[in-house]
Design a protein around this motif. Sequence first.
Motif, PDB file in Angstrom:
ATOM      1  N   ILE A 155       0.853  -1.183   0.000  1.00 38.16           N
ATOM      2  CA  ILE A 155       0.000   0.000   0.000  1.00 38.16           C
ATOM      3  C   ILE A 155       0.890   1.234   0.000  1.00 38.16           C
ATOM      4  O   ILE A 155       2.070   1.150   0.332  1.00 38.16           O
ATOM      5  N   LYS A 156       0.318   2.366  -0.376  1.00 35.83           N
ATOM      6  CA  LYS A 156       1.098   3.593  -0.517  1.00 35.83           C
ATOM      7  C   LYS A 156       0.520   4.699   0.365  1.00 35.83           C
ATOM      8  O   LYS A 156      -0.692   4.751   0.589  1.00 35.83           O
ATOM      9  N   PRO A 157       1.366   5.598   0.848  1.00 33.61           N
ATOM     10  CA  PRO A 157       0.865   6.708   1.667  1.00 33.61           C
ATOM     11  C   PRO A 157      -0.221   7.525   0.972  1.00 33.61           C
ATOM     12  O   PRO A 157      -1.157   7.996   1.620  1.00 33.61           O
ATOM     13  N   LYS A 158      -0.126   7.685  -0.340  1.00 33.28           N
ATOM     14  CA  LYS A 158      -1.107   8.502  -1.053  1.00 33.28           C
ATOM     15  C   LYS A 158      -2.491   7.858  -1.082  1.00 33.28           C
ATOM     16  O   LYS A 158      -3.480   8.501  -1.459  1.00 33.28           O
ATOM     17  N   ASP A 159      -2.572   6.586  -0.664  1.00 32.42           N
ATOM     18  CA  ASP A 159      -3.873   5.925  -0.596  1.00 32.42           C
ATOM     19  C   ASP A 159      -4.736   6.468   0.539  1.00 32.42           C
ATOM     20  O   ASP A 159      -5.947   6.250   0.550  1.00 32.42           O
ATOM     21  N   PHE A 160      -4.125   7.150   1.497  1.00 33.93           N
ATOM     22  CA  PHE A 160      -4.826   7.583   2.704  1.00 33.93           C
ATOM     23  C   PHE A 160      -5.120   9.080   2.659  1.00 33.93           C
ATOM     24  O   PHE A 160      -4.258   9.881   2.298  1.00 33.93           O
ATOM     25  N   LYS A 161      -6.342   9.443   3.050  1.00 35.42           N
ATOM     26  CA  LYS A 161      -6.691  10.855   3.216  1.00 35.42           C
ATOM     27  C   LYS A 161      -7.166  11.050   4.650  1.00 35.42           C
ATOM     28  O   LYS A 161      -8.037  10.318   5.138  1.00 35.42           O
ATOM     29  N   PHE A 162      -6.594  12.053   5.314  1.00 29.62           N
ATOM     30  CA  PHE A 162      -6.928  12.343   6.710  1.00 29.62           C
ATOM     31  C   PHE A 162      -7.635  13.691   6.792  1.00 29.62           C
ATOM     32  O   PHE A 162      -7.184  14.673   6.194  1.00 29.62           O
ATOM     33  N   PHE A 163      -8.724  13.725   7.547  1.00 34.95           N
ATOM     34  CA  PHE A 163      -9.556  14.921   7.656  1.00 34.95           C
ATOM     35  C   PHE A 163      -9.675  15.335   9.115  1.00 34.95           C
ATOM     36  O   PHE A 163     -10.018  14.524   9.976  1.00 34.95           O
ATOM     37  N   ALA A 164      -9.405  16.608   9.384  1.00 32.27           N
ATOM     38  CA  ALA A 164      -9.655  17.167  10.702  1.00 32.27           C
ATOM     39  C   ALA A 164     -11.092  17.670  10.734  1.00 32.27           C
ATOM     40  O   ALA A 164     -11.486  18.516   9.922  1.00 32.27           O
ATOM     41  N   GLN A 165     -11.885  17.102  11.650  1.00 31.25           N
ATOM     42  CA  GLN A 165     -13.286  17.463  11.794  1.00 31.25           C
ATOM     43  C   GLN A 165     -14.117  16.969  10.612  1.00 31.25           C
ATOM     44  O   GLN A 165     -13.609  16.263   9.747  1.00 31.25           O
TER      45      GLN A 165
END
Length: 228
Positions: A155-165
């Motif tokens: 898997i690759k880091p760009k696969d993940f999206k992190f959202f604040a709130q």
Amino acid sequence: MNQQRYFHEAVIFLLDYSREGGAVGVILNRPTQYTLGSLARAITETTDGTVGSSAASRGGRGVPFGESLDEAGLEVPDLLKSCRIYFGGDVTAAAISDVATLVCMHPHGISRDGGGDRLLGEELVTNAREVVSGVYVNGKWFSTEVSAALEDGRIKPKDFKFFAQYAGWAPGQLEMELERNDVWITAACAPELVLKQVIQLPKPLWREVLELMGGEYATMSRQKYGEL
């Protein structure tokens, strides 16, 4: 909506909806200057083994920033520390506190066949909830198994999206806004668009979605950008 400028040309993905409980979503196209590794506060783990706060939503539990990673006994995988944090909306984990909520989206959960008996694919991020086919929310993205999969390239880091709130609507609120027909445009979604990193894109995500919808929406996009 002019009073809420963060909704200007916002593309929002709904994580959860019911008539009784309202709606929960995240803004896909509001990257911040912060990265996951730069967060000074951190992550707590609930007693059931998932990461998050029940106040975040029914839609997969967000992550409250409260204690340090060391205190919580959790560590962000090194290869995820450079992931950009997106501004997901104006709702925190608890309206009466300064706690913020972190939501993680990715394609690495697991699906079941139509009957629900057979697992499809490899579950690299355990305990994640499937929102639509190919898009999952939260789960144990901080696990040693995920770190190992990042290290060996599965898997690759760009696969993940992190959202604040996140963005939230009370029961009936979103339906009222949709009936007005001057606030939101509804569209089908594709995992490729939902999980796309929207940093320095050649074309804004809002415009890309309208152009893919075609017809009057593509015309609206061209007018907005002075091409008609």
